[in-house]
Scaffold this active site. Structure first.
Site, short mmCIF file in Angstrom:
data_model
loop_
_atom_site.label_atom_id
_atom_site.label_comp_id
_atom_site.label_asym_id
_atom_site.label_seq_id
_atom_site.Cartn_x
_atom_site.Cartn_y
_atom_site.Cartn_z
N LYS A 1 0.81 -1.22 0.00
CA LYS A 1 0.00 0.00 0.00
C LYS A 1 0.85 1.27 0.00
O LYS A 1 0.32 2.37 -0.20
CB LYS A 1 -0.96 -0.02 1.19
CG LYS A 1 -1.98 -1.14 1.06
CD LYS A 1 -2.95 -1.19 2.21
CE LYS A 1 -4.08 -2.17 1.95
NZ LYS A 1 -3.68 -3.59 2.18
C1 LIG Z 1 -4.50 -4.65 1.61
C2 LIG Z 1 -3.76 -5.93 1.51
C3 LIG Z 1 -4.17 -6.96 0.64
C4 LIG Z 1 -5.45 -6.90 -0.17
O1 LIG Z 1 -5.42 -5.96 -1.20
P1 LIG Z 1 -6.79 -5.48 -1.88
O2 LIG Z 1 -6.38 -4.47 -2.87
O3 LIG Z 1 -7.62 -4.89 -0.77
O4 LIG Z 1 -7.44 -6.67 -2.48
C5 LIG Z 1 -3.39 -8.09 0.54
N1 LIG Z 1 -2.27 -8.25 1.28
C6 LIG Z 1 -1.85 -7.30 2.14
C7 LIG Z 1 -0.63 -7.56 2.94
C8 LIG Z 1 -2.56 -6.10 2.29
O5 LIG Z 1 -2.14 -5.19 3.15
#
Ligand SMILES: *Cc1c(COP(=O)(O)O)cnc(C)c1O
Length: 430
Positions: free
Chosen positions: A107
């Site tokens: 993210k």
């Molecule tokens: C947010 C997250 C996901 C999921 O991603 P999405 O875009 O919400 O499907 C998967 N793995 C980790 C470690 C995350 O922080």
């Protein structure tokens, strides 16, 4: 570029308005009015382009003339100032590691891009914005870090007291400056409910509240870059490419489908989920039903009603048959995930954390349907973020990376709240 609300296509706003509002006034998600494929020449030469050049070409139509090219290039360069290695795990399977950023969560890219867009929009100091975000763990740290010191933006992070890991808590409570942490006596769902209430509260309109989760287009769209980076490395094999995303809110995989619409040759997508299986169930039955989320060891994907799924359906005009040609979804239990994590380590020495392992499991299932394909799973977090699970399962001790070490000796600063009225008071007075 303009964006329409998925609740009402005549509700149209600019890129800037969509980023600042987060969600449309009618509560719909914003969606780009058009997605125009990139020229063949771009894909013919992609292996000679840098990550920054690729990302700029991919994102520029979605921004349009609202940020000048030179500024947008600068934003992209700052967003991508770390590595995205592709690591071979099996003969035809690679891990695309998205965790080398400042908080070791994928993210980071979306948070860094969004914060810099907001900083540009506030360049004349006239658009003060408050970002409100609820986190179950990883989003908070990435947003805190990505927005630290950004002019004109205050960030309030709500997290459930005692329910995030020690490392995650430190990542969001120790930065100071424009980042404030609110420790909620409750669960993640309580945090999220409070945030939603605040967005709808007329008394808070003047605060210019916006969200920093993947409903915001400036956090969602830059995630498409990863898919281009994978293709750049693997093009030389000249084989069909399958990409598996460990999925929660389905923002990441939805950005991958945008990349495909831009012409990126991805043969098939796999959305791999944990026990939160609303989408795999939908593909089986044809009926979509949201469910309350259940807790798993891949907790960043504990989402009962993935908010970005509606954007995916929009791209396929709600045509299930067309969608199924490009897209498969599988769900896995915690037991299967732990077993496979051990297996991967034994067979290849690769250390996968629970989210990446769910992606790997989905990829392996799908590769059985494809001959001669090459598969990539997205590894979305560094194993250290889930050390309570990874270390005992694999019987190893993980070294602490420098990004994590730097927050371990800082002091936590947070404000405890119990109710929405306390949040509102805080927002009106801080
Ligand atoms: C947010 C997250 C996901 C999921 O991603 P999405 O875009 O919400 O499907 C998967 N793995 C980790 C470690 C995350 O922080």
């Amino acid at each position: 570029m303009n964006y329409y609300s998925l609740n009402n296509k005549s509700n149209i706003v600019s890129f800037q308005e969509a980023v600042i509002q987060g969600l449309a006034s009618d509560k719909g998600l914003f969606f780009p009015e058009s997605i125009v494929a990139l020229p063949d020449s771009f894909f013919e030469h992609i292996e000679h382009l840098s990550h920054e050049e690729i990302a700029f070409e991919a994102i520029k139509q979605f921004v349009g003339n609202e940020i000048p090219a030179s500024e947008l290039k600068q934003i992209v360069n700052e967003t991508l100032s770390f590595d995205f290695p592709l690591v071979k795990v099996d003969d035809n399977v690679f891990s695309l590691e998205l965790f080398h950023g400042p908080t070791m969560a994928f993210k980071d890219v979306g948070a860094r891009f969004m914060s810099r867009c907001l900083a540009y929009f506030n360049r004349n100091d006239d658009k003060k914005i408050t970002v409100l975000v609820a986190t179950s763990g990883d989003t908070g740290g990435a947003v805190a870090n990505g927005f630290l010191g950004v002019k004109g933006v205050d960030v309030l992070i709500l997290y459930p007291s005692g329910k995030v890991s020690d490392i995650q808590e430190r990542q969001l409570t120790t930065l100071g400056q424009n980042i404030k942490a609110l420790e909620v006596d409750g669960f993640f769902d309580d945090c999220q409910d409070m945030v939603k209430k605040a967005f709808m509260d007329a008394d808070l309109q003047h605060k210019n509240l916006t969200s920093a989760n993947s409903i915001n287009i400036a956090r969602w769209l830059p995630q498409m870059f990863y898919f281009f980076f994978a293709y750049k490395e693997l093009k030389k094999y000249n084989k069909p490419l399958i990409i598996a995303c460990p999925s929660g809110n389905f923002g990441n995989i939805c950005a991958g489908i945008v990349a495909k619409k831009l012409g990126l040759p991805i043969a098939h997508f796999v959305a791999a989920t944990n026990a939160n299986d609303a989408v795999p169930q939908f593909l089986k039955s044809g009926n979509y039903s949201a469910k309350p989320s259940v807790a798993t060891i891949s907790n960043a994907m504990d989402v009962g009603n993935p908010s970005n799924f509606i954007r995916i359906q929009e791209m396929y005009n709600n045509d299930l048959k067309a969608f199924e040609k490009d897209f498969t979804s599988y769900s896995f239990t915690d037991e299967e995930t732990l077993f496979e994590m051990q297996n991967i380590y034994t067979n290849s020495g690769y250390i996968a954390e629970p989210h990446g392992t769910v992606g790997y499991l989905g990829l392996k299932c799908e590769l059985e349907n494809f001959h001669n394909a090459i598969g990539v799973f997205l590894e979305t977090a560094h194993p250290i973020k889930f050390l309570d699970i990874v270390e005992p399962t694999l019987g190893i001790i993980l070294p602490i990376p420098k990004q994590i070490e730097s927050v371990l000796n800082k002091d936590k600063k947070s404000t405890k709240i119990k109710s929405y009225s306390e949040l509102k008071n805080y927002l009106l007075t801080f």
